[in-house]
Design a protein around this motif. Sequence first.
Motif, PDB file in Angstrom:
ATOM      1  N   LEU A  32      -1.780  -1.249  -0.986  1.00 55.50           N
ATOM      2  CA  LEU A  32      -2.361  -0.913  -0.090  1.00 55.50           C
ATOM      3  C   LEU A  32      -2.970   0.223   0.696  1.00 55.50           C
ATOM      4  O   LEU A  32      -4.158   0.143   1.484  1.00 55.50           O
ATOM      5  CB  LEU A  32      -0.746   0.063   0.903  1.00 55.50           C
ATOM      6  N   LEU A  33      -4.014   1.167  -0.527  1.00 46.59           N
ATOM      7  CA  LEU A  33      -5.166   1.670   0.336  1.00 46.59           C
ATOM      8  C   LEU A  33      -6.471   0.719   0.025  1.00 46.59           C
ATOM      9  O   LEU A  33      -7.121   0.469   1.284  1.00 46.59           O
ATOM     10  CB  LEU A  33      -5.500   2.765  -0.983  1.00 46.59           C
ATOM     11  N   ASP A  34      -6.146  -0.485  -0.700  1.00 50.21           N
ATOM     12  CA  ASP A  34      -7.412  -1.305  -1.121  1.00 50.21           C
ATOM     13  C   ASP A  34      -8.322  -2.723   0.298  1.00 50.21           C
ATOM     14  O   ASP A  34      -8.956  -3.045   0.465  1.00 50.21           O
ATOM     15  CB  ASP A  34      -7.847  -2.227  -2.293  1.00 50.21           C
ATOM     16  N   HIS A  35      -6.349  -3.223   0.529  1.00 52.99           N
ATOM     17  CA  HIS A  35      -6.272  -3.929   1.251  1.00 52.99           C
ATOM     18  C   HIS A  35      -5.856  -4.201   2.487  1.00 52.99           C
ATOM     19  O   HIS A  35      -6.123  -4.596   3.490  1.00 52.99           O
ATOM     20  CB  HIS A  35      -5.662  -5.067   0.100  1.00 52.99           C
ATOM     21  N   PHE A  36      -5.591  -3.062   3.543  1.00 48.78           N
ATOM     22  CA  PHE A  36      -4.641  -2.733   4.050  1.00 48.78           C
ATOM     23  C   PHE A  36      -5.703  -2.094   5.153  1.00 48.78           C
ATOM     24  O   PHE A  36      -5.791  -1.238   4.698  1.00 48.78           O
ATOM     25  CB  PHE A  36      -3.370  -1.491   4.613  1.00 48.78           C
ATOM     26  N   THR A  37      -5.351  -2.574   6.406  1.00 50.38           N
ATOM     27  CA  THR A  37      -6.572  -2.687   7.418  1.00 50.38           C
ATOM     28  C   THR A  37      -6.080  -1.283   8.535  1.00 50.38           C
ATOM     29  O   THR A  37      -6.979  -1.150   9.865  1.00 50.38           O
ATOM     30  CB  THR A  37      -7.278  -3.713   7.596  1.00 50.38           C
ATOM     31  N   GLY A  38      -5.080  -1.226   8.545  1.00 49.69           N
ATOM     32  CA  GLY A  38      -4.418  -0.529   9.566  1.00 49.69           C
ATOM     33  C   GLY A  38      -4.034   0.749   9.361  1.00 49.69           C
ATOM     34  O   GLY A  38      -4.746   1.406   8.714  1.00 49.69           O
ATOM     35  N   ARG A  39      -2.966   1.708   9.973  1.00 49.65           N
ATOM     36  CA  ARG A  39      -3.465   2.909   9.783  1.00 49.65           C
ATOM     37  C   ARG A  39      -2.063   3.024   9.019  1.00 49.65           C
ATOM     38  O   ARG A  39      -0.398   2.789   8.821  1.00 49.65           O
ATOM     39  CB  ARG A  39      -2.428   3.862  11.230  1.00 49.65           C
ATOM     40  N   LEU A  40      -1.845   3.469   7.916  1.00 48.83           N
ATOM     41  CA  LEU A  40      -1.555   3.770   6.663  1.00 48.83           C
ATOM     42  C   LEU A  40      -0.841   5.607   6.872  1.00 48.83           C
ATOM     43  O   LEU A  40      -1.615   6.225   6.702  1.00 48.83           O
ATOM     44  CB  LEU A  40      -1.867   3.494   5.170  1.00 48.83           C
ATOM     45  N   ILE A  41       0.511   5.668   7.097  1.00 48.34           N
ATOM     46  CA  ILE A  41       1.371   6.904   6.735  1.00 48.34           C
ATOM     47  C   ILE A  41       1.277   6.918   5.345  1.00 48.34           C
ATOM     48  O   ILE A  41       2.468   6.565   4.376  1.00 48.34           O
ATOM     49  CB  ILE A  41       1.752   7.108   7.161  1.00 48.34           C
ATOM     50  N   VAL A  42       1.015   8.322   4.729  1.00 43.42           N
ATOM     51  CA  VAL A  42       1.671   8.656   3.080  1.00 43.42           C
ATOM     52  C   VAL A  42       2.259   9.873   3.089  1.00 43.42           C
ATOM     53  O   VAL A  42       1.656  10.969   2.960  1.00 43.42           O
ATOM     54  CB  VAL A  42       0.281   8.117   2.279  1.00 43.42           C
ATOM     55  N   ASP A  43       3.535  10.113   2.470  1.00 44.35           N
ATOM     56  CA  ASP A  43       4.588  10.965   2.753  1.00 44.35           C
ATOM     57  C   ASP A  43       5.193  10.908   1.249  1.00 44.35           C
ATOM     58  O   ASP A  43       5.454   9.908   0.133  1.00 44.35           O
ATOM     59  CB  ASP A  43       5.593  10.765   3.699  1.00 44.35           C
ATOM     60  N   ALA A  44       5.929  12.189   0.844  1.00 50.13           N
ATOM     61  CA  ALA A  44       6.592  12.524   0.099  1.00 50.13           C
ATOM     62  C   ALA A  44       6.105  11.909  -1.791  1.00 50.13           C
ATOM     63  O   ALA A  44       5.802  11.939  -2.399  1.00 50.13           O
ATOM     64  CB  ALA A  44       8.101  12.244   0.612  1.00 50.13           C
ATOM     65  N   ASP A  45       6.927  11.064  -2.162  1.00 47.49           N
ATOM     66  CA  ASP A  45       6.626  10.468  -3.441  1.00 47.49           C
ATOM     67  C   ASP A  45       5.213  10.064  -3.400  1.00 47.49           C
ATOM     68  O   ASP A  45       4.853   9.723  -4.600  1.00 47.49           O
ATOM     69  CB  ASP A  45       7.967   9.508  -4.176  1.00 47.49           C
ATOM     70  N   GLY A  46       4.531   9.418  -2.301  1.00 47.71           N
ATOM     71  CA  GLY A  46       3.380   8.569  -2.148  1.00 47.71           C
ATOM     72  C   GLY A  46       2.745   9.560  -2.297  1.00 47.71           C
ATOM     73  O   GLY A  46       1.851   9.286  -3.087  1.00 47.71           O
ATOM     74  N   LEU A  47       2.514  10.783  -2.094  1.00 45.58           N
ATOM     75  CA  LEU A  47       1.771  12.125  -2.337  1.00 45.58           C
ATOM     76  C   LEU A  47       1.703  12.313  -3.581  1.00 45.58           C
ATOM     77  O   LEU A  47       0.402  12.698  -4.131  1.00 45.58           O
ATOM     78  CB  LEU A  47       2.322  13.053  -1.221  1.00 45.58           C
TER      79      LEU A  47
END
Length: 494
Positions: free
Chosen positions: A330-345
């Motif tokens: 997602l960091l490398d390919h998604f071009t929208g707005r990405l919210i990262v929370d909880a385990d993602g952090l």
Amino acid sequence: MIRVVSVENMRKSDARTIEGGIPGRELMLRAGRGVFNSAEWKPPVAILCGSGNNAGDGYVIALLLHKARIPCELILLSEKFSEDGAYYFAQCREAGIPVRQWESGMDLSSYGTIADCLFGTGFRGEVRGPAREAIEAVNNSSATVIAVDINSGLNGDCGLADLCVHSDLTVSIGDFKTGHFLNMAKDVMRQKVNIDIGIEPVDRTFSLVEETDLAELFGPRKNYSNKGTYGYTALIGGSKRYSGAIRLAGLANAAMRSGAGVVKLAVPDVLFPIVAPAVLESTVSPLKDDGDGIVFSEKETTELISNVRTAAFGMGIGTGKGAADMLEYLLDHFTGRLIVDADGLTLLSRMDKNRIRNAACTLILTPHVKEFSRLTGLSVNEILNSPVAAAEAYAKEQKVILLLKGPATIITDGETTYITDTGCAGMATAGSGDVLSGILAAVLGYAPDPLLGTAAAAWVNGKAGELAQEKYGAVGMVASDTIACVADVIKSIK
């Protein structure tokens, strides 16, 4: 927006104003008059004074009370005076206003109102000696307490204190300081107002978000629109072990109630039988799993994000390899707005920072203090003692929007910083952060400015929590109660 400044900014701005031709004595008069006009004074009034300009404000208040024939008394903890303070103290003596020296064990229970003029915003450290005794006496009294500029003992930048005055009303002078909102502030100030005395900040300021700032974002929607107008959103999370974050908190419901056009709930296939029956307006996108958490599939992920404007990742997703691989993709390919929370952090904290800094998406991180500690390497105490500076430094360095959770929320991209003061004690319960992520994912689907959109979502989330607490109480409310109030909050914004 309401302007908020650091203590150092206010100190320099005050000095610049005096250099510019407005005498300090005049500013002190304006401050004292502003406090006098902002409060209701139940007699008799005790005015506790220290040794600095904060005490000088107290002397002005005493003169105004005396002129209004409201019985008052000055109680001094020090016989040291600032130059301007000495001027007004002399007038108090000439007017015959009673003056007492603080004595150990003094009882303040006979006063109807106590004005706290002991320490100003420049106070740091631990309260000791007679001042400690005086603050304890104030807090043990039944008087109405008016704190002048800031509650004595409270740090004006971070809102922390070893011991501080608890006030019924705090009257900030010049501009609010960050310490009026952060950390302990809500617990020690029942109400707060600010009075303008003509000081213009010389350095960059922060902004407290008000309801009126959100009117355009949540204004009337056009009939000539459709679900695509307001954004497709993907909420990615959940594992067999942690199904509640994506399910119990009702993220899809929160996102739909916050105005999303379409919500896709992306969960491991093992959770599909649990999640699907509870989903009505949203859709469910099962993801490959190993019987517990997701197994990354580039094809599935590409299809999931192909038409979404915003995605929220991490709520209960676990920290296994599949989740890590998906986040990296997602960091490398998604071009929208990405919210990262909880385990993602947690996963982000293990990655090379260059990957975060160079993300293809607009990245919005929503840590609480412990999660932020893992991201930055700073200790929890370091963050708590300088939350705005820490948040701004990280956001600027990593090129992200940072939403730092707390009793007040800090939202910054490192250049512009917003503070939201909505929220309540009852939101300290499992799932509250997941609800915020759902609201945030929705709002960022249609907000033109992602930074203000992030602040708007935080404001709505906190206000909805306040409504839930009014209904269920701080002890009894749960995160889904906040969701139930989201639509009412948005509807009420004028």
